[in-house]
Design a protein around this motif. Sequence first.
Motif, PDB file in Angstrom:
ATOM      1  N   LEU A 189      -7.087   8.752   0.713  1.00  0.00           N
ATOM      2  CA  LEU A 189      -7.525   9.431  -0.801  1.00  0.00           C
ATOM      3  C   LEU A 189      -7.778  10.565  -0.073  1.00  0.00           C
ATOM      4  O   LEU A 189      -7.922  10.989   0.950  1.00  0.00           O
ATOM      5  N   GLN A 190      -5.941  11.244   0.190  1.00  0.00           N
ATOM      6  CA  GLN A 190      -6.373  12.528   0.239  1.00  0.00           C
ATOM      7  C   GLN A 190      -6.246  14.252  -1.028  1.00  0.00           C
ATOM      8  O   GLN A 190      -7.960  14.479  -1.440  1.00  0.00           O
ATOM      9  N   CYS A 191      -5.448  14.765  -1.046  1.00  0.00           N
ATOM     10  CA  CYS A 191      -5.737  15.546  -2.553  1.00  0.00           C
ATOM     11  C   CYS A 191      -5.939  15.130  -3.602  1.00  0.00           C
ATOM     12  O   CYS A 191      -6.262  15.325  -4.513  1.00  0.00           O
ATOM     13  N   GLY A 192      -4.937  13.716  -3.920  1.00  0.00           N
ATOM     14  CA  GLY A 192      -5.264  12.560  -4.832  1.00  0.00           C
ATOM     15  C   GLY A 192      -4.262  12.640  -5.881  1.00  0.00           C
ATOM     16  O   GLY A 192      -4.533  12.064  -6.751  1.00  0.00           O
ATOM     17  N   PHE A 193      -3.816  13.369  -5.341  1.00  0.00           N
ATOM     18  CA  PHE A 193      -2.371  14.090  -6.836  1.00  0.00           C
ATOM     19  C   PHE A 193      -1.489  12.985  -6.785  1.00  0.00           C
ATOM     20  O   PHE A 193      -1.233  12.580  -7.616  1.00  0.00           O
ATOM     21  N   CYS A 194      -1.069  12.135  -5.507  1.00  0.00           N
ATOM     22  CA  CYS A 194       0.168  10.926  -5.550  1.00  0.00           C
ATOM     23  C   CYS A 194      -1.158   9.552  -5.573  1.00  0.00           C
ATOM     24  O   CYS A 194      -0.117   8.938  -6.095  1.00  0.00           O
ATOM     25  N   THR A 195      -2.222   9.698  -5.901  1.00  0.00           N
ATOM     26  CA  THR A 195      -2.703   8.811  -5.824  1.00  0.00           C
ATOM     27  C   THR A 195      -2.838   7.967  -6.822  1.00  0.00           C
ATOM     28  O   THR A 195      -2.188   6.501  -6.732  1.00  0.00           O
ATOM     29  N   PRO A 196      -2.809   8.142  -7.800  1.00  0.00           N
ATOM     30  CA  PRO A 196      -2.151   7.259  -9.049  1.00  0.00           C
ATOM     31  C   PRO A 196      -1.264   6.293  -9.035  1.00  0.00           C
ATOM     32  O   PRO A 196      -0.736   4.852  -8.842  1.00  0.00           O
ATOM     33  N   GLY A 197      -0.039   6.889  -8.419  1.00  0.00           N
ATOM     34  CA  GLY A 197       1.284   6.871  -7.878  1.00  0.00           C
ATOM     35  C   GLY A 197       1.619   5.424  -7.117  1.00  0.00           C
ATOM     36  O   GLY A 197       1.740   4.361  -6.704  1.00  0.00           O
ATOM     37  N   PHE A 198       0.199   5.843  -5.554  1.00  0.00           N
ATOM     38  CA  PHE A 198       0.397   4.562  -4.696  1.00  0.00           C
ATOM     39  C   PHE A 198      -0.587   3.614  -5.439  1.00  0.00           C
ATOM     40  O   PHE A 198      -0.374   2.159  -4.541  1.00  0.00           O
ATOM     41  N   LEU A 199      -1.691   4.015  -5.904  1.00  0.00           N
ATOM     42  CA  LEU A 199      -2.675   2.765  -6.838  1.00  0.00           C
ATOM     43  C   LEU A 199      -1.558   1.738  -7.385  1.00  0.00           C
ATOM     44  O   LEU A 199      -1.711   0.599  -7.031  1.00  0.00           O
ATOM     45  N   THR A 200      -0.530   1.945  -8.222  1.00  0.00           N
ATOM     46  CA  THR A 200      -0.221   1.346  -9.701  1.00  0.00           C
ATOM     47  C   THR A 200       1.324   0.171  -8.361  1.00  0.00           C
ATOM     48  O   THR A 200       1.882  -0.392  -8.453  1.00  0.00           O
ATOM     49  N   THR A 201       1.601   0.933  -7.187  1.00  0.00           N
ATOM     50  CA  THR A 201       2.758   0.725  -6.612  1.00  0.00           C
ATOM     51  C   THR A 201       2.247  -0.915  -5.567  1.00  0.00           C
ATOM     52  O   THR A 201       2.504  -1.680  -5.292  1.00  0.00           O
TER      53      THR A 201
ATOM     54  N   GLY B  77       7.978   4.171  -0.742  1.00  0.00           N
ATOM     55  CA  GLY B  77       8.900   4.556  -2.012  1.00  0.00           C
ATOM     56  C   GLY B  77       7.917   6.115  -3.174  1.00  0.00           C
ATOM     57  O   GLY B  77       8.672   7.293  -3.984  1.00  0.00           O
ATOM     58  N   ASN B  78       6.585   6.071  -2.473  1.00  0.00           N
ATOM     59  CA  ASN B  78       5.738   7.733  -2.813  1.00  0.00           C
ATOM     60  C   ASN B  78       5.947   8.436  -2.119  1.00  0.00           C
ATOM     61  O   ASN B  78       5.737   8.458  -0.649  1.00  0.00           O
ATOM     62  N   LEU B  79       5.223  10.173  -1.794  1.00  0.00           N
ATOM     63  CA  LEU B  79       5.489  10.807  -1.225  1.00  0.00           C
ATOM     64  C   LEU B  79       4.202  11.458  -1.144  1.00  0.00           C
ATOM     65  O   LEU B  79       3.402  11.436  -2.822  1.00  0.00           O
ATOM     66  N   CYS B  80       3.339  11.327   0.046  1.00  0.00           N
ATOM     67  CA  CYS B  80       1.622  12.199   0.187  1.00  0.00           C
ATOM     68  C   CYS B  80       2.482  13.942   0.497  1.00  0.00           C
ATOM     69  O   CYS B  80       3.050  13.711   1.814  1.00  0.00           O
ATOM     70  N   ARG B  81       1.893  14.866  -0.426  1.00  0.00           N
ATOM     71  CA  ARG B  81       2.017  15.780   0.505  1.00  0.00           C
ATOM     72  C   ARG B  81       1.255  15.985   1.118  1.00  0.00           C
ATOM     73  O   ARG B  81       1.163  16.649   2.544  1.00  0.00           O
ATOM     74  N   CYS B  82      -0.088  15.337   0.945  1.00  0.00           N
ATOM     75  CA  CYS B  82      -0.548  16.057   2.364  1.00  0.00           C
ATOM     76  C   CYS B  82      -0.558  15.092   3.817  1.00  0.00           C
ATOM     77  O   CYS B  82      -0.652  14.618   4.898  1.00  0.00           O
ATOM     78  N   THR B  83       0.720  14.370   3.427  1.00  0.00           N
ATOM     79  CA  THR B  83       1.082  13.405   5.037  1.00  0.00           C
ATOM     80  C   THR B  83       0.188  12.058   5.183  1.00  0.00           C
ATOM     81  O   THR B  83      -0.166  12.184   6.398  1.00  0.00           O
ATOM     82  N   GLY B  84      -1.051  11.575   4.241  1.00  0.00           N
ATOM     83  CA  GLY B  84      -1.674  11.046   4.505  1.00  0.00           C
ATOM     84  C   GLY B  84      -1.832   9.294   5.253  1.00  0.00           C
ATOM     85  O   GLY B  84      -2.165   8.322   4.744  1.00  0.00           O
ATOM     86  N   TYR B  85      -0.527   9.059   5.022  1.00  0.00           N
ATOM     87  CA  TYR B  85       0.410   7.893   5.149  1.00  0.00           C
ATOM     88  C   TYR B  85      -0.638   6.517   6.093  1.00  0.00           C
ATOM     89  O   TYR B  85      -0.907   5.464   6.223  1.00  0.00           O
ATOM     90  N   GLN B  86      -1.097   7.120   7.561  1.00  0.00           N
ATOM     91  CA  GLN B  86      -1.608   6.399   8.134  1.00  0.00           C
ATOM     92  C   GLN B  86      -2.874   5.259   7.134  1.00  0.00           C
ATOM     93  O   GLN B  86      -3.007   4.313   7.456  1.00  0.00           O
ATOM     94  N   ASN B  87      -3.753   6.234   6.271  1.00  0.00           N
ATOM     95  CA  ASN B  87      -5.134   6.125   6.259  1.00  0.00           C
ATOM     96  C   ASN B  87      -4.400   4.923   4.813  1.00  0.00           C
ATOM     97  O   ASN B  87      -5.160   4.182   3.666  1.00  0.00           O
ATOM     98  N   ILE B  88      -3.068   5.338   3.486  1.00  0.00           N
ATOM     99  CA  ILE B  88      -3.030   4.802   2.685  1.00  0.00           C
ATOM    100  C   ILE B  88      -2.147   3.330   3.257  1.00  0.00           C
ATOM    101  O   ILE B  88      -2.681   2.222   2.686  1.00  0.00           O
TER     102      ILE B  88
END
Length: 186
Positions: free
Chosen positions: A106-118, A140-151
């Motif tokens: 989780l970063q700011c959490g805004f994109c998280t629901p999309g990541f979780l379902t994907t 295909g999901n964008l994280c504006r916080c750029t937290g891709y490593q932990n995702i």
Amino acid sequence: MTQEAPEETHDILLNVNGAAHAVTVPARRLLSDALRHDLGLTGTHVGCEHGVCGACTVLLDGAPVRSCLLFAVTVSGQELTTVEGLAAEDGTLGPVQQAFRDCHGLQCGFCTPGFLTTITAGLRDNPRPSEVEAREMVAGNLCRCTGYQNIAKAVHRAADLIAEGSSSEDGRPSRPGSIAAEEEAP
């Protein structure tokens, strides 16, 4: 001066997270708006409204879709799963949610629901992704916080949690809200 005709509405049935909801919506109501405004399921976020960012991703009959690109009337009667539907009824986190928590996905959490379902759908199709496949799963999901490593780490952790949940005697997942349990739900 002419008076505009009232907007035509449609009675539809939205099956969301195992519950049926009869709603009346205009033909042009987006699925994301119907979920958020008509059903109060605000876990589905709307980011770009062009289907690019993936924040609004929900599962439609198990497949990830951008809810900002679909009209609610087009999914009447089909099964929808939002981020709210990934947890068990008692609030126990599903394996992907728990993995995000464990791996600080989780970063700011805004994109998280999309990541979780994907990721939920992705792990159903590929329960043991390689590092490259895990990154492709969320590409295909964008994280504006750029937290891709932990995702990406969370993808592997979720795969482990799902595998652990599948190790009961009958091979059924023992964790509520697990992906395999959702597949078997009527």
